[in-house]
Scaffold this motif. Structure first.
Motif, PDB file in Angstrom:
ATOM      1  N   THR A  84       0.893  -1.341   0.098  1.00 32.04           N
ATOM      2  CA  THR A  84      -0.016   0.056   0.049  1.00 32.04           C
ATOM      3  C   THR A  84       0.777   1.327   0.026  1.00 32.04           C
ATOM      4  OG1 THR A  84      -0.027   0.082   2.255  1.00 32.04           O
ATOM      5  CG2 THR A  84      -2.073  -1.157   1.179  1.00 32.04           C
ATOM      6  N   VAL A  85       2.090   1.381   0.699  1.00 29.62           N
ATOM      7  CA  VAL A  85       3.041   2.463   0.603  1.00 29.62           C
ATOM      8  C   VAL A  85       4.213   2.065   0.337  1.00 29.62           C
ATOM      9  CG1 VAL A  85       1.699   3.572   2.577  1.00 29.62           C
ATOM     10  CG2 VAL A  85       3.637   2.038   3.211  1.00 29.62           C
ATOM     11  N   GLY A  86       4.607   1.061  -0.017  1.00 28.51           N
ATOM     12  CA  GLY A  86       5.920   0.604  -0.708  1.00 28.51           C
ATOM     13  C   GLY A  86       7.143   0.675   0.392  1.00 28.51           C
ATOM     14  N   PHE A 153       6.728   2.317  10.864  1.00 34.48           N
ATOM     15  CA  PHE A 153       6.237   3.776  11.007  1.00 34.48           C
ATOM     16  C   PHE A 153       7.030   4.665   9.888  1.00 34.48           C
ATOM     17  CE2 PHE A 153       6.099   2.669  15.744  1.00 34.48           C
ATOM     18  CZ  PHE A 153       4.966   2.300  15.646  1.00 34.48           C
ATOM     19  N   ARG A 154       8.281   4.230   9.684  1.00 32.58           N
ATOM     20  CA  ARG A 154       9.028   4.897   8.684  1.00 32.58           C
ATOM     21  C   ARG A 154       8.566   4.821   7.125  1.00 32.58           C
ATOM     22  NH1 ARG A 154      12.702   9.257   7.622  1.00 32.58           N
ATOM     23  NH2 ARG A 154      13.656   8.745   5.763  1.00 32.58           N
ATOM     24  N   GLN A 155       7.785   3.781   6.816  1.00 35.82           N
ATOM     25  CA  GLN A 155       7.353   3.569   5.558  1.00 35.82           C
ATOM     26  C   GLN A 155       5.931   4.549   5.462  1.00 35.82           C
ATOM     27  OE1 GLN A 155       7.197  -1.052   6.178  1.00 35.82           O
ATOM     28  NE2 GLN A 155       6.756  -0.936   4.053  1.00 35.82           N
ATOM     29  N   LEU A 156       5.376   4.472   6.619  1.00 36.23           N
ATOM     30  CA  LEU A 156       4.239   5.313   6.332  1.00 36.23           C
ATOM     31  C   LEU A 156       4.389   6.928   6.365  1.00 36.23           C
ATOM     32  CD1 LEU A 156       1.047   5.730   6.089  1.00 36.23           C
ATOM     33  CD2 LEU A 156       0.901   5.762   8.811  1.00 36.23           C
ATOM     34  N   TYR A 157       5.479   7.051   7.121  1.00 36.72           N
ATOM     35  CA  TYR A 157       5.812   8.636   7.257  1.00 36.72           C
ATOM     36  C   TYR A 157       6.534   9.045   5.892  1.00 36.72           C
ATOM     37  CZ  TYR A 157       9.194  12.429   8.037  1.00 36.72           C
ATOM     38  OH  TYR A 157       9.695  13.992   8.031  1.00 36.72           O
ATOM     39  N   VAL A 158       7.263   8.163   5.231  1.00 32.70           N
ATOM     40  CA  VAL A 158       7.917   8.455   3.834  1.00 32.70           C
ATOM     41  C   VAL A 158       6.513   8.730   2.786  1.00 32.70           C
ATOM     42  CG1 VAL A 158       9.177   7.447   1.845  1.00 32.70           C
ATOM     43  CG2 VAL A 158      10.143   7.258   4.331  1.00 32.70           C
ATOM     44  N   TRP A 159       5.758   8.019   2.969  1.00 31.59           N
ATOM     45  CA  TRP A 159       4.560   7.977   2.157  1.00 31.59           C
ATOM     46  C   TRP A 159       3.429   9.082   2.235  1.00 31.59           C
ATOM     47  CZ3 TRP A 159      -0.649   8.690   2.077  1.00 31.59           C
ATOM     48  CH2 TRP A 159      -1.423   8.243   0.907  1.00 31.59           C
ATOM     49  N   LYS A 160       3.611   9.426   3.478  1.00 28.54           N
ATOM     50  CA  LYS A 160       2.854  10.841   3.859  1.00 28.54           C
ATOM     51  C   LYS A 160       3.506  11.919   3.524  1.00 28.54           C
ATOM     52  CE  LYS A 160      -0.627  11.163   6.520  1.00 28.54           C
ATOM     53  NZ  LYS A 160      -1.759  11.462   6.001  1.00 28.54           N
ATOM     54  N   LYS A 161       4.650  11.780   3.485  1.00 23.90           N
ATOM     55  CA  LYS A 161       5.495  13.081   3.160  1.00 23.90           C
ATOM     56  C   LYS A 161       5.374  13.404   1.646  1.00 23.90           C
ATOM     57  CE  LYS A 161      10.085  15.039   4.272  1.00 23.90           C
ATOM     58  NZ  LYS A 161      11.360  14.734   4.760  1.00 23.90           N
ATOM     59  N   ALA A 162       5.423  12.222   0.866  1.00 28.46           N
ATOM     60  CA  ALA A 162       5.084  12.351  -0.586  1.00 28.46           C
ATOM     61  C   ALA A 162       3.716  12.491  -1.058  1.00 28.46           C
ATOM     62  CB  ALA A 162       5.587  11.049  -1.285  1.00 28.46           C
ATOM     63  N   HIS A 163       2.910  12.559  -0.233  1.00 29.71           N
ATOM     64  CA  HIS A 163       1.483  12.476  -0.487  1.00 29.71           C
ATOM     65  C   HIS A 163       0.589  13.608   0.493  1.00 29.71           C
ATOM     66  CE1 HIS A 163       2.562   8.845  -2.363  1.00 29.71           C
ATOM     67  NE2 HIS A 163       1.670   8.994  -3.254  1.00 29.71           N
ATOM     68  N   LYS A 164       1.003  14.728   0.608  1.00 28.20           N
ATOM     69  CA  LYS A 164       0.506  15.661   1.693  1.00 28.20           C
ATOM     70  C   LYS A 164      -0.824  15.825   1.362  1.00 28.20           C
ATOM     71  CE  LYS A 164       5.122  17.905   2.696  1.00 28.20           C
ATOM     72  NZ  LYS A 164       5.899  19.248   2.541  1.00 28.20           N
ATOM     73  N   GLY A 165      -1.593  15.901   2.445  1.00 28.57           N
ATOM     74  CA  GLY A 165      -2.843  16.267   2.428  1.00 28.57           C
ATOM     75  C   GLY A 165      -3.721  14.995   2.028  1.00 28.57           C
ATOM     76  N   ALA A 172      -2.467   0.577   5.760  1.00 31.82           N
ATOM     77  CA  ALA A 172      -1.212   0.964   6.355  1.00 31.82           C
ATOM     78  C   ALA A 172      -1.712   1.748   7.525  1.00 31.82           C
ATOM     79  CB  ALA A 172      -0.728   2.266   5.519  1.00 31.82           C
ATOM     80  N   PHE A 173      -2.768   2.315   7.979  1.00 29.51           N
ATOM     81  CA  PHE A 173      -3.349   2.879   9.040  1.00 29.51           C
ATOM     82  C   PHE A 173      -3.606   2.019  10.008  1.00 29.51           C
ATOM     83  CE2 PHE A 173      -6.758   3.989  11.780  1.00 29.51           C
ATOM     84  CZ  PHE A 173      -6.527   5.330  12.253  1.00 29.51           C
ATOM     85  N   MET A 174      -4.076   1.137   9.684  1.00 28.90           N
ATOM     86  CA  MET A 174      -4.572  -0.373  10.431  1.00 28.90           C
ATOM     87  C   MET A 174      -3.016  -0.783  11.120  1.00 28.90           C
ATOM     88  SD  MET A 174      -7.661  -2.045   8.753  1.00 28.90           S
ATOM     89  CE  MET A 174      -9.128  -1.626   9.131  1.00 28.90           C
ATOM     90  N   VAL A 175      -2.341  -1.193  10.367  1.00 30.77           N
ATOM     91  CA  VAL A 175      -1.043  -1.648  10.693  1.00 30.77           C
ATOM     92  C   VAL A 175      -0.156  -0.673  11.882  1.00 30.77           C
ATOM     93  CG1 VAL A 175       1.639  -2.338   9.996  1.00 30.77           C
ATOM     94  CG2 VAL A 175      -0.660  -3.134   8.757  1.00 30.77           C
ATOM     95  N   THR A 176      -0.097   0.461  11.503  1.00 33.28           N
ATOM     96  CA  THR A 176       0.243   1.405  12.300  1.00 33.28           C
ATOM     97  C   THR A 176      -0.194   1.542  13.841  1.00 33.28           C
ATOM     98  OG1 THR A 176       0.769   2.672  10.453  1.00 33.28           O
ATOM     99  CG2 THR A 176       1.023   4.014  12.472  1.00 33.28           C
ATOM    100  N   ILE A 177      -1.549   1.592  13.723  1.00 31.28           N
ATOM    101  CA  ILE A 177      -2.342   1.207  15.072  1.00 31.28           C
ATOM    102  C   ILE A 177      -1.765   0.108  15.780  1.00 31.28           C
ATOM    103  CG2 ILE A 177      -4.508   0.764  16.064  1.00 31.28           C
ATOM    104  CD1 ILE A 177      -4.703   3.710  15.629  1.00 31.28           C
ATOM    105  N   ASN A 178      -1.714  -0.958  15.206  1.00 31.10           N
ATOM    106  CA  ASN A 178      -1.385  -2.265  15.767  1.00 31.10           C
ATOM    107  C   ASN A 178      -0.022  -2.238  16.447  1.00 31.10           C
ATOM    108  OD1 ASN A 178      -2.161  -4.819  16.699  1.00 31.10           O
ATOM    109  ND2 ASN A 178      -0.996  -5.998  15.023  1.00 31.10           N
TER     110      ASN A 178
END
Length: 551
Positions: A84-86, A153-165, A172-178
């Motif tokens: 989902t986020v690479g 956490f780093r994977q999602l952070y990098v994706w969010k940085k490249a897809h602002k907003g 990916a959200f669910m994995v991060t919560i877990n």
């Protein structure tokens, strides 16, 4: 709509499959130990070569409850985020570090158990004392899992940085919560192992605070159950709808349910200690109330999943009240195995309410009812869902196909597992209500007056355990086929899309500071005063007490 999905490289697939290999080796070893347990408890079998009952009991609990689940979950979640986020090459390299640290820790702990130096059961309660290598091994497994968490956490952070907003992909959200829940919860057992158990087992500390160690374990032990359960929820929410031709019922509801599970899964460990002195009853009551709060996201999950099923049926033209049920893909093991897991969670959840209720808990506490409940939730709901995931994840990673023959074998395996578990777990529940103890071998109470009452249920457990082991052998065979011998081909990585007319997901649901802050506040509220009391007023520490009892 579903975000762009990434393709797996060979490097990624090798990493994710490595976790799967350890998972299924653990399934076979742990399952064999469970089979031997049921034989011993039936009173019809004695372990050969002087093998101690509590050694196989410890192997069964640690290998299946900690090793199998953790390796499967981390491998599965790596694949979810990779899809989902690479994932970058550097992150893959750190993922391998996570794997090897966990594996080294697993081998260390396993060897100490197998040589009879750590027969302290899955909960490793003090004052039972294991060899230091056991505790160091467990610490390495936790550290390795933290490394995996920070990669996620780093994977999602990098994706969010490249897809602002943009909102993050649901999975990916669910994995991060877990993984946030896992890191916060495992701090308890890490402190217990590093500060209390390792110095005590090495001889640097003469005594250990038993109540403090147990409290730190259950601070971790209850959210551990949700660490197992949330990946199953991920599949139920976002993957199973794909097999029924449906869509994700509500992205917002799914995210809110996971947030609530994060907040109410950790500050509730006292409901496992309701019979223990030294903890103020007021704080036990408060944590019981917080325990019952998890009923809300559980009901939200049931509503959402069956809403997806019904919407899919209505879309296909089924208009009667339950006509859509006939349209579900009952002959697709990728659906059937998780669905039976969902159904098992109904009595499993009801049993959990009993366990967490003060007066009713007094009836079943430390009886084999608890073991039956554990097998209904972890070994049925969670494991059957993991099996369902395996049927599509492994061939996707190995570029093979789930053939009709393997699908049919999977259906047989699912029903074998279900039948075996109904017999074994059902007899455990009944024997527990009759006072049958947990954790004990038959020989320890063979002369008791109640043995005649219990013996039939123990024989039933041996029958159920035998059926389950047949299911394990069949599942391992299917895994080997999907990994190495099934025909080459393409198996879809099934991620359902969101309903096109769904309400827009509110941005505050991804306010990590808010939800982590509330979770920490609840933990501090539920634990600060009781922990101070425990450290101030606990009796003198217990001296070393080497297992097994009486030897």
């Amino acid at each position: 709509m579903t975000s762009k999905l990434f393709s797996f490289s060979k490097k990624e697939s090798r990493l994710y499959m490595s976790f799967m290999y350890v998972t299924f080796i653990s399934l076979f070893i742990g399952g064999l130990m469970g089979l031997l347990q049921t034989f011993v408890r039936s009173g019809k079998y004695t372990l050969p070569f002087g093998i101690d009952y509590y050694t196989i009991l410890t192997v069964h609990g640690v290998i299946l409850g900690l090793v199998l689940t953790t390796f499967f979950i981390i491998g599965f979640q790596f694949s979810l985020l990779g899809k989902t986020v690479g994932i970058s090459d550097k992150q893959i390299m750190v993922g391998w570090i996570s794997f090897w640290v966990m594996l080294i820790g697993t081998v260390m702990a396993s060897i100490t158990i197998l040589v009879g130096q750590a027969s302290v059961l899955y909960t490793f309660y003090a004052p039972l004392r294991a060899h230091p290598a056991f505790y160091i091994g467990l610490a390495l497994v936790i550290v390795g899992s933290w490394i995996a968490a920070f990669v996620n956490f780093r994977q999602l952070y990098v994706w969010k940085k490249a897809h602002k907003g943009e909102k993050s992909p649901l999975l990916a959200f669910m994995v991060t919560i877990n993984m946030i829940m896992w890191v916060i919860a495992s701090l308890g057992v890490a402190v217990s192992v590093l500060v209390l158990f390792i110095p005590w087992s090495l001889g640097y500390a003469e005594t250990i605070n038993v109540l403090l160690s147990r409290t730190l374990f259950w601070y971790f032990g209850h959210p551990l159950v949700y660490f197992w359960l949330l990946p199953a929820y991920m599949a139920w929410y976002a993957i199973i709808p794909k097999f029924v031709g449906g869509k994700i019922f509500s992205d917002s509801l799914a995210r809110l349910a996971f947030i609530l599970l994060l907040m109410f899964s950790i500050p509730v460990g006292f409901h496992h200690q309701l019979t223990e002195p030294g903890i103020d009853p007021t704080w036990k009551f408060i944590q019981v109330v917080l325990t019952f709060m998890v009923v809300i996201p559980s009901l939200m999950t049931a509503f959402s999943i069956f809403g997806s099923f019904e919407a899919a049926g209505r879309r296909k033209g089924f208009t009667s009240l339950f006509g859509w049920i006939k349209n579900l893909p009952w002959k697709d093991v990728r659906f059937l195995a998780p669905f039976i897991g969902m159904v098992a969670f109904i009595p499993g959840g009801a049993g959990g309410i009993i366990n967490a209720s003060h007066q009713m808990n007094a009836l079943v506490h430390n009886t084999i009812w608890i073991t039956g409940h554990f097998h209904l939730t972890a070994a049925t709901t969670v494991i059957l869902t993991f099996f369902g995931i395996t049927y599509w994840l492994v061939p996707h990673l190995t570029s093979r196909r789930l053939t009709p023959k393997l699908n049919k074998l999977g259906l047989i395996q699912t029903w074998i597992w279900t039948i075996g578990m109904v017999i074994m777990s059902g007899s455990m529940h009944i024997q527990g209500l009759l006072g049958g103890p947990r954790r004990s071998s038959f020989s320890e109470y063979a002369g008791g007056e109640q043995v005649a009452t219990w013996i039939n249920y123990q024989i039933a457990q041996a029958v159920g355990g035998t059926i389950l082991f047949v299911g394990i052998i069949l599942m391992v065979y299917i895994f080997i086929q999907l990994s190495f011998f099934a025909p080459k081909g393409v198996e879809e990585y099934p991620i359902a899309e969101e309903e096109p007319d769904a309400e827009k997901t509110p941005k505050f649901l991804e306010n990590w500071y808010l939800w982590i802050g509330i979770t920490i506040a609840l933990i501090l509220f539920a634990y600060t005063i009781p922990m101070i009391d425990i450290m101030k007023h606990s009796p003198p520490g217990s001296p070393p007490f080497d297992w097994p009892i009486g030897k």
